[in-house]
Design a protein around this motif. Sequence first.
Motif, mmCIF file in Angstrom:
data_model
loop_
_atom_site.group_PDB
_atom_site.id
_atom_site.type_symbol
_atom_site.label_atom_id
_atom_site.label_comp_id
_atom_site.label_asym_id
_atom_site.label_seq_id
_atom_site.Cartn_x
_atom_site.Cartn_y
_atom_site.Cartn_z
ATOM 1 N N PRO A 1 0.884 -1.240 0.013
ATOM 2 C CA PRO A 1 0.093 0.085 0.204
ATOM 3 C C PRO A 1 0.868 1.077 -0.139
ATOM 4 C CG PRO A 1 -0.821 -1.427 1.675
ATOM 5 C CD PRO A 1 0.362 -2.182 1.139
ATOM 6 N N SER A 2 1.954 1.284 0.827
ATOM 7 C CA SER A 2 2.824 2.379 0.706
ATOM 8 C C SER A 2 3.794 2.599 -0.399
ATOM 9 C CB SER A 2 3.717 2.563 1.913
ATOM 10 O OG SER A 2 2.830 2.341 3.242
ATOM 11 N N LEU A 3 4.291 1.493 -0.972
ATOM 12 C CA LEU A 3 5.445 1.615 -1.966
ATOM 13 C C LEU A 3 4.450 1.857 -3.638
ATOM 14 C CD1 LEU A 3 7.896 -1.215 -1.192
ATOM 15 C CD2 LEU A 3 7.846 1.268 -0.799
ATOM 16 N N CYS A 4 3.100 1.468 -3.487
ATOM 17 C CA CYS A 4 2.642 1.362 -4.945
ATOM 18 C C CYS A 4 2.558 2.753 -5.513
ATOM 19 C CB CYS A 4 1.369 0.665 -4.973
ATOM 20 S SG CYS A 4 0.721 0.207 -6.599
ATOM 21 N N PHE A 5 2.451 3.852 -4.729
ATOM 22 C CA PHE A 5 2.574 5.084 -5.443
ATOM 23 C C PHE A 5 3.672 5.442 -6.286
ATOM 24 C CE2 PHE A 5 0.490 6.171 -1.218
ATOM 25 C CZ PHE A 5 -0.765 6.435 -1.647
ATOM 26 N N PHE A 6 4.827 4.677 -5.863
ATOM 27 C CA PHE A 6 5.954 4.856 -7.017
ATOM 28 C C PHE A 6 5.802 4.299 -8.239
ATOM 29 C CE2 PHE A 6 8.580 4.474 -2.834
ATOM 30 C CZ PHE A 6 8.797 5.976 -2.572
ATOM 31 N N GLU A 7 4.650 3.654 -8.514
ATOM 32 C CA GLU A 7 4.459 3.332 -9.903
ATOM 33 C C GLU A 7 4.122 4.338 -10.850
ATOM 34 O OE1 GLU A 7 5.467 0.071 -9.969
ATOM 35 O OE2 GLU A 7 3.579 -1.465 -9.940
ATOM 36 N N GLY A 8 3.755 5.375 -10.227
ATOM 37 C CA GLY A 8 3.496 6.780 -10.990
ATOM 38 C C GLY A 8 4.763 7.618 -11.083
ATOM 39 N N ALA A 9 5.823 7.302 -10.396
ATOM 40 C CA ALA A 9 7.036 8.067 -10.253
ATOM 41 C C ALA A 9 8.433 7.354 -10.917
ATOM 42 C CB ALA A 9 7.143 8.265 -8.804
ATOM 43 N N ALA A 10 9.310 8.083 -10.903
ATOM 44 C CA ALA A 10 10.688 7.613 -11.538
ATOM 45 C C ALA A 10 11.418 6.805 -10.520
ATOM 46 C CB ALA A 10 11.308 8.841 -12.117
ATOM 47 N N VAL A 11 10.766 5.732 -9.823
ATOM 48 C CA VAL A 11 11.340 5.097 -8.591
ATOM 49 C C VAL A 11 11.159 3.732 -9.092
ATOM 50 C CG1 VAL A 11 11.322 4.757 -6.373
ATOM 51 C CG2 VAL A 11 10.869 7.094 -7.017
ATOM 52 N N SER A 12 11.968 2.845 -8.932
ATOM 53 C CA SER A 12 11.767 1.643 -8.816
ATOM 54 C C SER A 12 11.292 0.958 -7.540
ATOM 55 C CB SER A 12 13.148 0.756 -9.202
ATOM 56 O OG SER A 12 13.156 -0.856 -8.804
ATOM 57 N N VAL A 13 10.341 -0.101 -7.681
ATOM 58 C CA VAL A 13 9.898 -0.705 -6.513
ATOM 59 C C VAL A 13 10.419 -2.007 -6.230
ATOM 60 C CG1 VAL A 13 7.849 0.680 -6.083
ATOM 61 C CG2 VAL A 13 7.690 -1.522 -7.534
ATOM 62 N N GLY A 14 11.553 -2.437 -7.272
ATOM 63 C CA GLY A 14 12.238 -3.658 -7.034
ATOM 64 C C GLY A 14 11.809 -4.739 -8.077
ATOM 65 N N ARG A 15 10.686 -4.248 -8.940
ATOM 66 C CA ARG A 15 10.273 -4.967 -10.137
ATOM 67 C C ARG A 15 11.720 -5.677 -10.983
ATOM 68 N NH1 ARG A 15 4.560 -5.335 -11.258
ATOM 69 N NH2 ARG A 15 3.375 -3.626 -10.709
ATOM 70 N N GLY A 16 11.447 -6.787 -11.234
ATOM 71 C CA GLY A 16 12.904 -7.216 -11.953
ATOM 72 C C GLY A 16 14.099 -7.712 -10.995
ATOM 73 N N THR A 17 13.481 -7.694 -9.586
ATOM 74 C CA THR A 17 14.623 -8.428 -8.830
ATOM 75 C C THR A 17 14.169 -9.626 -7.979
ATOM 76 O OG1 THR A 17 13.853 -7.091 -6.698
ATOM 77 C CG2 THR A 17 15.393 -5.984 -8.339
ATOM 78 N N PRO A 18 14.555 -10.267 -6.937
ATOM 79 C CA PRO A 18 13.944 -11.106 -6.364
ATOM 80 C C PRO A 18 13.073 -10.739 -5.116
ATOM 81 C CG PRO A 18 16.180 -11.576 -6.567
ATOM 82 C CD PRO A 18 16.145 -10.157 -6.988
ATOM 83 N N THR A 19 13.027 -9.517 -4.899
ATOM 84 C CA THR A 19 12.223 -9.025 -3.900
ATOM 85 C C THR A 19 11.274 -7.677 -4.363
ATOM 86 O OG1 THR A 19 13.925 -7.583 -3.170
ATOM 87 C CG2 THR A 19 13.822 -9.923 -2.050
ATOM 88 N N PRO A 20 10.557 -8.024 -5.209
ATOM 89 C CA PRO A 20 9.619 -6.691 -5.414
ATOM 90 C C PRO A 20 8.723 -6.175 -4.538
ATOM 91 C CG PRO A 20 8.810 -8.981 -6.498
ATOM 92 C CD PRO A 20 10.279 -9.047 -5.938
ATOM 93 N N PHE A 21 8.772 -5.138 -4.281
ATOM 94 C CA PHE A 21 7.783 -4.452 -3.434
ATOM 95 C C PHE A 21 8.247 -4.580 -1.891
ATOM 96 C CE2 PHE A 21 4.606 -4.269 -6.829
ATOM 97 C CZ PHE A 21 4.385 -2.909 -6.741
ATOM 98 N N THR B 1 21.990 -1.910 -2.614
ATOM 99 C CA THR B 1 21.928 -1.501 -4.258
ATOM 100 C C THR B 1 21.137 -2.703 -4.883
ATOM 101 O OG1 THR B 1 24.186 -2.504 -4.445
ATOM 102 C CG2 THR B 1 24.070 -0.393 -4.139
ATOM 103 N N PHE B 2 20.682 -2.374 -6.247
ATOM 104 C CA PHE B 2 19.752 -3.568 -6.952
ATOM 105 C C PHE B 2 19.991 -3.324 -8.243
ATOM 106 C CE2 PHE B 2 16.750 -0.777 -5.410
ATOM 107 C CZ PHE B 2 15.645 -0.353 -6.421
ATOM 108 N N THR B 3 19.902 -4.041 -9.051
ATOM 109 C CA THR B 3 19.672 -3.926 -10.557
ATOM 110 C C THR B 3 18.568 -4.707 -11.230
ATOM 111 O OG1 THR B 3 22.225 -3.614 -10.834
ATOM 112 C CG2 THR B 3 20.913 -4.285 -12.784
ATOM 113 N N PRO B 4 17.665 -4.034 -11.601
ATOM 114 C CA PRO B 4 16.626 -4.588 -12.107
ATOM 115 C C PRO B 4 16.806 -5.316 -13.497
ATOM 116 C CG PRO B 4 15.756 -2.577 -11.681
ATOM 117 C CD PRO B 4 17.105 -2.587 -11.313
ATOM 118 N N VAL B 5 16.126 -6.590 -13.690
ATOM 119 C CA VAL B 5 16.587 -7.312 -14.919
ATOM 120 C C VAL B 5 15.379 -7.712 -15.538
ATOM 121 C CG1 VAL B 5 18.933 -7.985 -14.344
ATOM 122 C CG2 VAL B 5 16.984 -9.630 -13.827
#
Length: 387
Positions: free
Chosen positions: A245-265, A279-283
């Motif tokens: 609920p708190s991190l999903c706002f970033f879906e409308g911003a220039a911020v990664s929520v960890g999609r493409g990593t082992p620990t999204p959201f 540090t993390f690198t989305p793939v």
Amino acid sequence: MKKVVLSICVCLLALTGWSQVIVGAECTEQYLPLLEGKRVAVCGNQTSMVGKTHLVDTLLSSGVQVVKIFCPEHGFRGNAEAGAHIASSVDSKTGVSIVSLYGKNKKPTPEQMEDVDVLLFDLQDVGCRFYTYISTLHYVMEAAAEKDCQVIVLDRPNPNGFYVDGPVLKPGFTSFVGMHPVPVVYGMTIGEYARMINGEGWLKGGVQCALTVIELENYTHDTRYKLPVAPSPNLQTPEAIFLYPSLCFFEGAAVSVGRGTPTPFQLYGFPGFTGGNCTFTPVAIKGVSENPPYKDRKCQGFDLTEYAKENLNSDGGLQLGYLLTAYKRFADKEKFFSNASFFDKLAGTDLLRKQVIQGKSETEIRASWQEDLEQFKEVRSRYLLYD
């Protein structure tokens, strides 16, 4: 005396962080008699389980005539990423036709409802306004009301059902990620929510469908419930569901929520973020996040997994600190809200975005939605089924 003992047991289970909740789908003795001689459509997905058996398989083995399956975002088996096109098809295991309720066809058409007498709805929600299963619920109920078809909701616990928080959606910001005037976190099971949709006249034309809710057993709104099946590809853990609920706002911003990593959201960040603890690198991950934000770029930010683990049994609450921190540390403020209109749809208002830009504190922002929250809580109280 038995009720007192049961209440004490439920409270103890809630305090220990787990619960032997009996979900609506497991109460077959209550709903199978309602399906005898009926043509049944199931709105479900991979979470629609009766113990270790899928609901559709349970119904077919019980002699129920299942004429079709309606599936929401992420597909019937739950293996499509958010926003992916879902095609209608046939379930390979049972041969039952599957009708997608995502994309252009979000609402069952009159033709799709023509051979349906009862619509059985069983989806595991996560209790956030922008999680689209409640939007699918709305359209299913609306189509059923127009067809004069009964809807039976097999209730499931809300893993974020122990608090109510966030801005209430305002007129003009209605979309598939927010259809009703409710806060971001509404503190209701999906069965209770269905009662509210009906009772508040939110279906088109104010119509109501014939609604039955098969209630949960051993559940209160203080119950902490670990989902036995992930509700979607990027919500795989209790920690992610707690932080969603708190991190999903970033879906409308220039911020990664960890999609493409082992620990999204469970984390957030971007290239050039100052400070943080990771540090993390989305793939690209096939079927989960095939084109995540900042794909193949190193990001800095905060991993919130341990924080979430330590606070899973807290009183809860929307955390605006993540959003305010990210905005403060983003170099080019003009580009932070990379999709401002979508951010406003997630928030249900453009006020939150404007408050962030204006440098308002979390206390000031939270104060601005309290009156609406109190009004919503009064509405909510009329439809609750559990203490």
